[in-house]
Scaffold this motif. Structure first.
Motif, PDB file in Angstrom:
ATOM      1  N   ILE A   1       0.534   2.523  -0.407  1.00 51.27           N
ATOM      2  CA  ILE A   1       0.072   3.913  -0.434  1.00 51.27           C
ATOM      3  C   ILE A   1       1.124   4.760  -1.159  1.00 51.27           C
ATOM      4  O   ILE A   1       2.288   4.813  -0.733  1.00 51.27           O
ATOM      5  N   ALA A   2       0.712   5.380  -2.255  1.00 48.15           N
ATOM      6  CA  ALA A   2       1.635   6.193  -3.051  1.00 48.15           C
ATOM      7  C   ALA A   2       1.806   7.559  -2.409  1.00 48.15           C
ATOM      8  O   ALA A   2       0.812   8.230  -2.099  1.00 48.15           O
ATOM      9  N   VAL A   3       3.063   7.948  -2.212  1.00 51.61           N
ATOM     10  CA  VAL A   3       3.360   9.273  -1.645  1.00 51.61           C
ATOM     11  C   VAL A   3       4.452   9.945  -2.474  1.00 51.61           C
ATOM     12  O   VAL A   3       5.266   9.273  -3.102  1.00 51.61           O
ATOM     13  N   ARG A   4       4.439  11.275  -2.480  1.00 52.16           N
ATOM     14  CA  ARG A   4       5.496  11.986  -3.202  1.00 52.16           C
ATOM     15  C   ARG A   4       6.820  11.878  -2.463  1.00 52.16           C
ATOM     16  O   ARG A   4       7.877  11.814  -3.071  1.00 52.16           O
ATOM     17  N   SER A   5       6.738  11.889  -1.125  1.00 53.67           N
ATOM     18  CA  SER A   5       7.957  11.914  -0.310  1.00 53.67           C
ATOM     19  C   SER A   5       7.741  11.109   0.966  1.00 53.67           C
ATOM     20  O   SER A   5       6.801  11.376   1.719  1.00 53.67           O
ATOM     21  N   LEU A   6       8.607  10.130   1.210  1.00 54.08           N
ATOM     22  CA  LEU A   6       8.525   9.377   2.466  1.00 54.08           C
ATOM     23  C   LEU A   6       8.761  10.310   3.657  1.00 54.08           C
ATOM     24  O   LEU A   6       8.031  10.255   4.645  1.00 54.08           O
ATOM     25  N   ASP A   7       9.776  11.154   3.529  1.00 55.30           N
ATOM     26  CA  ASP A   7      10.118  12.026   4.660  1.00 55.30           C
ATOM     27  C   ASP A   7       8.968  12.966   5.014  1.00 55.30           C
ATOM     28  O   ASP A   7       8.768  13.299   6.181  1.00 55.30           O
ATOM     29  N   ALA A   8       8.215  13.385   3.997  1.00 56.26           N
ATOM     30  CA  ALA A   8       7.094  14.293   4.259  1.00 56.26           C
ATOM     31  C   ALA A   8       5.874  13.537   4.775  1.00 56.26           C
ATOM     32  O   ALA A   8       5.023  14.123   5.452  1.00 56.26           O
TER      33      ALA A   8
ATOM     34  N   THR B   1      10.489   2.394  -0.158  1.00 53.65           N
ATOM     35  CA  THR B   1       9.343   1.987   0.651  1.00 53.65           C
ATOM     36  C   THR B   1       9.608   2.249   2.132  1.00 53.65           C
ATOM     37  O   THR B   1      10.756   2.276   2.578  1.00 53.65           O
ATOM     38  N   ALA B   2       8.534   2.445   2.871  1.00 52.03           N
ATOM     39  CA  ALA B   2       8.598   2.530   4.333  1.00 52.03           C
ATOM     40  C   ALA B   2       7.420   1.720   4.873  1.00 52.03           C
ATOM     41  O   ALA B   2       6.303   1.829   4.359  1.00 52.03           O
ATOM     42  N   PHE B   3       7.689   0.892   5.895  1.00 49.04           N
ATOM     43  CA  PHE B   3       6.673  -0.028   6.399  1.00 49.04           C
ATOM     44  C   PHE B   3       6.250   0.304   7.830  1.00 49.04           C
ATOM     45  O   PHE B   3       7.078   0.631   8.685  1.00 49.04           O
ATOM     46  N   PHE B   4       4.942   0.183   8.030  1.00 50.65           N
ATOM     47  CA  PHE B   4       4.332   0.284   9.355  1.00 50.65           C
ATOM     48  C   PHE B   4       3.520  -0.994   9.564  1.00 50.65           C
ATOM     49  O   PHE B   4       3.061  -1.599   8.595  1.00 50.65           O
ATOM     50  N   THR B   5       3.308  -1.375  10.818  1.00 49.13           N
ATOM     51  CA  THR B   5       2.488  -2.538  11.115  1.00 49.13           C
ATOM     52  C   THR B   5       1.266  -2.107  11.901  1.00 49.13           C
ATOM     53  O   THR B   5       1.377  -1.343  12.866  1.00 49.13           O
ATOM     54  N   VAL B   6       0.097  -2.591  11.457  1.00 44.52           N
ATOM     55  CA  VAL B   6      -1.168  -2.329  12.150  1.00 44.52           C
ATOM     56  C   VAL B   6      -1.827  -3.687  12.350  1.00 44.52           C
ATOM     57  O   VAL B   6      -2.429  -4.232  11.431  1.00 44.52           O
ATOM     58  N   GLY B   7      -1.675  -4.250  13.536  1.00 40.81           N
ATOM     59  CA  GLY B   7      -2.161  -5.613  13.746  1.00 40.81           C
ATOM     60  C   GLY B   7      -1.420  -6.568  12.832  1.00 40.81           C
ATOM     61  O   GLY B   7      -0.192  -6.602  12.824  1.00 40.81           O
ATOM     62  N   GLU B   8      -2.165  -7.339  12.024  1.00 37.68           N
ATOM     63  CA  GLU B   8      -1.546  -8.292  11.096  1.00 37.68           C
ATOM     64  C   GLU B   8      -1.248  -7.656   9.746  1.00 37.68           C
ATOM     65  O   GLU B   8      -0.680  -8.286   8.874  1.00 37.68           O
ATOM     66  N   VAL B   9      -1.704  -6.407   9.583  1.00 33.59           N
ATOM     67  CA  VAL B   9      -1.610  -5.767   8.269  1.00 33.59           C
ATOM     68  C   VAL B   9      -0.498  -4.718   8.305  1.00 33.59           C
ATOM     69  O   VAL B   9      -0.282  -4.062   9.317  1.00 33.59           O
TER      70      VAL B   9
ATOM     71  N   LEU C   1       1.319  -1.294   6.373  1.00 37.78           N
ATOM     72  CA  LEU C   1       1.180  -0.196   5.417  1.00 37.78           C
ATOM     73  C   LEU C   1       2.524  -0.067   4.720  1.00 37.78           C
ATOM     74  O   LEU C   1       3.574  -0.077   5.367  1.00 37.78           O
ATOM     75  N   GLU C   2       2.480   0.027   3.417  1.00 36.24           N
ATOM     76  CA  GLU C   2       3.690   0.157   2.608  1.00 36.24           C
ATOM     77  C   GLU C   2       3.621   1.506   1.893  1.00 36.24           C
ATOM     78  O   GLU C   2       2.898   1.652   0.911  1.00 36.24           O
ATOM     79  N   LEU C   3       4.342   2.500   2.407  1.00 41.60           N
ATOM     80  CA  LEU C   3       4.403   3.775   1.705  1.00 41.60           C
ATOM     81  C   LEU C   3       5.377   3.640   0.549  1.00 41.60           C
ATOM     82  O   LEU C   3       6.446   3.040   0.689  1.00 41.60           O
ATOM     83  N   LEU C   4       4.997   4.199  -0.582  1.00 40.00           N
ATOM     84  CA  LEU C   4       5.783   4.043  -1.811  1.00 40.00           C
ATOM     85  C   LEU C   4       6.118   5.408  -2.383  1.00 40.00           C
ATOM     86  O   LEU C   4       5.219   6.169  -2.746  1.00 40.00           O
ATOM     87  N   GLU C   5       7.402   5.716  -2.446  1.00 39.69           N
ATOM     88  CA  GLU C   5       7.873   6.976  -3.021  1.00 39.69           C
ATOM     89  C   GLU C   5       8.601   6.666  -4.326  1.00 39.69           C
ATOM     90  O   GLU C   5       9.463   5.782  -4.351  1.00 39.69           O
ATOM     91  N   PRO C   6       8.272   7.377  -5.406  1.00 44.48           N
ATOM     92  CA  PRO C   6       8.956   7.075  -6.673  1.00 44.48           C
ATOM     93  C   PRO C   6      10.434   7.466  -6.620  1.00 44.48           C
ATOM     94  O   PRO C   6      10.794   8.484  -6.031  1.00 44.48           O
ATOM     95  N   MET C   7      11.298   6.636  -7.231  1.00 45.82           N
ATOM     96  CA  MET C   7      12.726   6.939  -7.329  1.00 45.82           C
ATOM     97  C   MET C   7      13.047   7.693  -8.609  1.00 45.82           C
ATOM     98  O   MET C   7      14.138   8.236  -8.750  1.00 45.82           O
ATOM     99  N   SER C   8      12.121   7.666  -9.563  1.00 44.02           N
ATOM    100  CA  SER C   8      12.366   8.337 -10.845  1.00 44.02           C
ATOM    101  C   SER C   8      11.028   8.605 -11.508  1.00 44.02           C
ATOM    102  O   SER C   8       9.993   8.083 -11.090  1.00 44.02           O
ATOM    103  N   ALA C   9      11.073   9.402 -12.567  1.00 48.16           N
ATOM    104  CA  ALA C   9       9.844   9.714 -13.301  1.00 48.16           C
ATOM    105  C   ALA C   9       9.293   8.488 -14.009  1.00 48.16           C
ATOM    106  O   ALA C   9       8.118   8.438 -14.362  1.00 48.16           O
ATOM    107  N   GLU C  10      10.158   7.477 -14.213  1.00 45.14           N
ATOM    108  CA  GLU C  10       9.722   6.251 -14.901  1.00 45.14           C
ATOM    109  C   GLU C  10       9.052   5.277 -13.940  1.00 45.14           C
ATOM    110  O   GLU C  10       8.505   4.268 -14.365  1.00 45.14           O
TER     111      GLU C  10
END
Ligand code: CO
Length: 143
Positions: A10-17, A43-51, A53-62
């Motif tokens: 899951i793409a997010v602008r900010s993990l903290d937000a 990245t930040a990870f959560f577990t939901v059963g066997e699956v 969630l991987e939150l993804l925050e960009p480190m740079s504009a590239e």
């Protein structure tokens, strides 16, 4: 062979937000945070059963995630399937005419080997294969 869905990216602008939504509104717990410099993401990870969630925050504009958010906004970025043999899985997809973003797996987050299929070949769903690291054949193929 694909055994299950490992995670949704899951793409997010900010993990903290973004983390408070998952923790406070859904009652999940952020278990792990990790930078993956090769993909220019945090990245930040959560577990939901066997699956997971991987939150993804960009480190740079590239970062590919920065480009995704610029184009689509925040939201579901990829679906990751767990496979016991990532090299064979890539070969099967390629043999079926699927365009690969990565011909060979590389180290991703959480100690896994990962590779992506091109969404133009997968009905618009960016698709990841992942397998536990320590898969000697895959690691050698990557090196
Ligand atoms: Co992923």
């Amino acid at each position: 062979m694909i055994s299950r869905i490992d995670h949704l990216g899951i793409a997010v602008r900010s993990l903290d937000a973004s983390i408070p939504y998952y923790e406070r509104a859904l009652g999940l717990r952020c278990e792990h945070r990790e930078e993956v410099p090769s993909q220019q993401v945090r990245t930040a990870f959560f577990t939901v059963g066997e699956v997971h969630l991987e939150l993804l925050e960009p480190m740079s504009a590239e970062s590919p995630i920065a480009k995704f958010i610029e184009k689509n906004g925040e939201g579901v970025h990829h679906v990751a399937f767990a496979t016991d043999d990532i090299v064979a899985q890539l070969g099967q997809a390629s043999g079926a005419g699927v365009r690969l973003i990565h011909e060979k797996p590389f180290p991703g987050a959480a100690g896994k080997l990962v590779a992506f299929l091109h969404p133009k070949s997968t009905g618009g769903v960016l698709t990841e294969f992942c397998s536990p690291a320590g898969d000697a054949a895959a690691a050698t193929a990557h090196a």
